[in-house]
Motif scaffolding. Structure first.
Motif, PDB file in Angstrom:
ATOM      1  N   ALA A  22     -35.967 -29.514 -24.723  1.00 43.73           N
ATOM      2  CA  ALA A  22     -35.445 -28.896 -23.618  1.00 43.73           C
ATOM      3  C   ALA A  22     -34.568 -27.934 -23.887  1.00 43.73           C
ATOM      4  O   ALA A  22     -34.196 -26.865 -23.222  1.00 43.73           O
ATOM      5  CB  ALA A  22     -34.680 -29.911 -22.742  1.00 43.73           C
ATOM      6  N   GLU A  23     -33.611 -28.074 -25.048  1.00 42.20           N
ATOM      7  CA  GLU A  23     -32.692 -27.018 -25.508  1.00 42.20           C
ATOM      8  C   GLU A  23     -33.532 -25.694 -25.964  1.00 42.20           C
ATOM      9  O   GLU A  23     -33.104 -24.507 -25.695  1.00 42.20           O
ATOM     10  CB  GLU A  23     -31.992 -27.634 -26.864  1.00 42.20           C
ATOM     11  CG  GLU A  23     -30.890 -28.355 -26.742  1.00 42.20           C
ATOM     12  CD  GLU A  23     -29.740 -27.797 -25.761  1.00 42.20           C
ATOM     13  OE1 GLU A  23     -29.438 -26.529 -25.640  1.00 42.20           O
ATOM     14  OE2 GLU A  23     -28.582 -28.373 -25.450  1.00 42.20           O
ATOM     15  N   GLU A  24     -34.811 -26.214 -26.435  1.00 41.03           N
ATOM     16  CA  GLU A  24     -35.420 -24.859 -26.872  1.00 41.03           C
ATOM     17  C   GLU A  24     -36.091 -24.072 -25.756  1.00 41.03           C
ATOM     18  O   GLU A  24     -36.052 -22.822 -25.413  1.00 41.03           O
ATOM     19  CB  GLU A  24     -36.568 -25.115 -27.857  1.00 41.03           C
ATOM     20  CG  GLU A  24     -36.175 -25.631 -29.130  1.00 41.03           C
ATOM     21  CD  GLU A  24     -37.379 -26.346 -30.037  1.00 41.03           C
ATOM     22  OE1 GLU A  24     -38.665 -25.946 -29.687  1.00 41.03           O
ATOM     23  OE2 GLU A  24     -37.166 -27.079 -30.682  1.00 41.03           O
ATOM     24  N   MET A  25     -36.472 -24.785 -24.452  1.00 43.97           N
ATOM     25  CA  MET A  25     -36.655 -24.395 -23.155  1.00 43.97           C
ATOM     26  C   MET A  25     -35.700 -23.505 -22.808  1.00 43.97           C
ATOM     27  O   MET A  25     -35.876 -22.422 -21.930  1.00 43.97           O
ATOM     28  CB  MET A  25     -37.277 -25.419 -22.444  1.00 43.97           C
ATOM     29  CG  MET A  25     -38.656 -26.095 -23.029  1.00 43.97           C
ATOM     30  SD  MET A  25     -39.984 -25.110 -23.412  1.00 43.97           S
ATOM     31  CE  MET A  25     -41.317 -26.199 -23.970  1.00 43.97           C
ATOM     32  N   ALA A  26     -34.234 -24.187 -22.652  1.00 42.64           N
ATOM     33  CA  ALA A  26     -33.299 -23.502 -21.932  1.00 42.64           C
ATOM     34  C   ALA A  26     -33.200 -21.897 -22.693  1.00 42.64           C
ATOM     35  O   ALA A  26     -32.601 -21.291 -21.855  1.00 42.64           O
ATOM     36  CB  ALA A  26     -31.973 -24.174 -22.287  1.00 42.64           C
ATOM     37  N   SER A 306     -35.191 -26.968 -17.448  1.00 44.84           N
ATOM     38  CA  SER A 306     -35.517 -27.028 -18.965  1.00 44.84           C
ATOM     39  C   SER A 306     -35.941 -28.366 -19.858  1.00 44.84           C
ATOM     40  O   SER A 306     -36.906 -28.488 -20.307  1.00 44.84           O
ATOM     41  CB  SER A 306     -34.176 -26.936 -19.854  1.00 44.84           C
ATOM     42  OG  SER A 306     -33.544 -25.559 -19.580  1.00 44.84           O
ATOM     43  N   VAL A 307     -35.273 -29.413 -18.890  1.00 39.76           N
ATOM     44  CA  VAL A 307     -35.966 -30.914 -19.111  1.00 39.76           C
ATOM     45  C   VAL A 307     -37.169 -30.977 -18.647  1.00 39.76           C
ATOM     46  O   VAL A 307     -38.141 -31.621 -19.355  1.00 39.76           O
ATOM     47  CB  VAL A 307     -34.844 -32.125 -18.522  1.00 39.76           C
ATOM     48  CG1 VAL A 307     -35.592 -33.203 -18.507  1.00 39.76           C
ATOM     49  CG2 VAL A 307     -33.708 -31.786 -19.279  1.00 39.76           C
ATOM     50  N   ARG A 308     -37.671 -30.568 -17.542  1.00 37.18           N
ATOM     51  CA  ARG A 308     -39.058 -30.572 -17.110  1.00 37.18           C
ATOM     52  C   ARG A 308     -40.119 -29.859 -17.835  1.00 37.18           C
ATOM     53  O   ARG A 308     -41.385 -30.208 -18.084  1.00 37.18           O
ATOM     54  CB  ARG A 308     -39.119 -30.389 -15.410  1.00 37.18           C
ATOM     55  CG  ARG A 308     -38.295 -31.543 -14.966  1.00 37.18           C
ATOM     56  CD  ARG A 308     -37.936 -31.276 -13.582  1.00 37.18           C
ATOM     57  NE  ARG A 308     -37.279 -32.641 -12.991  1.00 37.18           N
ATOM     58  CZ  ARG A 308     -36.143 -32.832 -12.161  1.00 37.18           C
ATOM     59  NH1 ARG A 308     -35.430 -31.548 -11.758  1.00 37.18           N
ATOM     60  NH2 ARG A 308     -35.862 -33.822 -11.911  1.00 37.18           N
TER      61      ARG A 308
END
Ligand code: NCD
Length: 343
Positions: A22-26, A306-308
């Motif tokens: 999720a950090e990468e997605m953020a 981000s988490v989803r």
């Protein structure tokens, strides 16, 4: 990894992997072009049998940012309101080629049912089932807390857990799937959790949950907390009177202006105030608290996307390099696509 149904059997490694992804997605969300091609050609169905604003929009945004096709299926106005069963609905979605089904249902256990039958061979994500679980909400809450906790420690959040963090979850625990999912996940991540509620709004058997229980909000605050998560009073699930009056409720259990001030006088300058939304302003949380610099309400919404994205990506990207589920390691990683494993 196959399904995301619960946080109860999510291992620490699984949870950290989702949060790290999720950090990468953020980072993608911070770019001008907020899109990755990762799920191009895959279909995500949002199957909502209960009202939802932020969770549905959040899953839709997440799927679209990963370039998946999204079908929104709201039970109201569909054949479900004509009495079509979950089985028929699932088979219809299967025939349409759904790769993932994000399901919110008023019945506890409906996502598990969908995941454990052969009605549909899609990844199932539980977006809230009755009063049971809401795993992506707990993961976005943990993500929000982890960022805060790591910032205080002056370290990066990748790989970190919540060891030592003191979290109070307060209010209508009885009807809250958010509380249930959070208790399990926070415990797995090493946080110290206290539930604060009137006895009438605590479920039977709560003493077996991996947390402390308090009936006294002020005493819990005095003992020191790093995050206070306020729960919505879920009027729509109440068939009786659980507290004398709304005034009494907010005075004893709400996060009101006095309690907001008390964080300052108690010297807790870094304590954050959380709420999953939708908020009953003036009941479980005052406007001053909800809008204060301590509030993470909007950060939680932002982090939800981000988490989803991370959950959809890990479920659908076809990454089967992880070893097949090791005993006791949860089931998030590495299940062969044909199995009906769940987490
Ligand atoms: C929660 C839910 O639906 O369980 N909301 C949400 O997902 N944002 C909490 C609530 O409704 O109070």
């Amino acid at each position: 990894m196959r399904h995301l149904l619960s946080t109860q059997d999510l291992s620490r490694g699984d949870a950290i992997r989702i949060l790290d992804t999720a950090e990468e997605m953020a980072a993608v969300g911070d770019r001008e072009v907020k899109k990755l091609p990762a799920l191009r050609g895959r279909t995500v169905v949002n199957l909502f049998f209960e009202d939802s604003t932020r969770t549905r929009i959040s899953f839709e945004a997440a799927a679209k940012r990963l370039s998946a096709d999204v079908i929104n299926f709201a039970a109201k106005g569909s054949s479900v309101s004509k009495g079509e069963s979950l089985k028929d609905t699932a088979q219809t979605l299967a025939a349409m080629g759904a790769d993932a089904v994000v399901i919110r249902h008023w019945a506890s256990g409906a996502p598990h049912r969908l995941a454990s039958t052969d009605w549909i061979d899609a990844a199932v994500i539980n977006a809230g089932d009755g009063t049971h679980e809401h795993p992506t909400q707990a993961l976005l809450d943990a993500f929000t807390m982890r960022r805060h906790w790591s910032r205080l420690a002056g370290t990066g959040s990748q790989g970190a857990d919540l060891s030592g963090m003191r979290v109070a979850i307060a209010g209508d625990v009885l009807h809250s799937r958010v509380a249930r999912s959070n208790v399990w996940l926070l415990r797995t991540l090493g946080a110290d959790v206290t539930l604060v509620a009137p006895p009438t709004l605590l479920p039977i058997g709560v003493e077996q949950w991996p947390c402390k229980v308090s009936y006294d909000m002020d005493r819990t605050l005095e003992q020191g907390v790093d995050a206070v998560m306020m729960l919505r009073v879920q009027g729509e699930r109440m068939n009786a009177s659980f507290f004398p009056s709304t005034r009494e409720y907010s005075r004893r259990w709400g996060f009101d202006d006095n309690r907001l001030r008390s964080l300052d006088t108690l010297g807790m300058k870094d304590t954050i105030i959380m709420h999953p939304g939708p908020m009953n302003r003036g009941l479980e949380i005052s406007s001053a608290a909800a809008d204060s610099p301590r509030s993470t309400v909007l950060a939680q919404v932002r982090n939800g996307v981000s988490v989803r994205m991370a959950a959809l990506y890990l479920l659908l990207s076809g990454d089967t390099r992880e070893p097949a589920a090791t005993p006791g390691a949860g089931h998030f990683a590495g299940a062969a696509p044909s199995t009906k494993e769940s987490i």
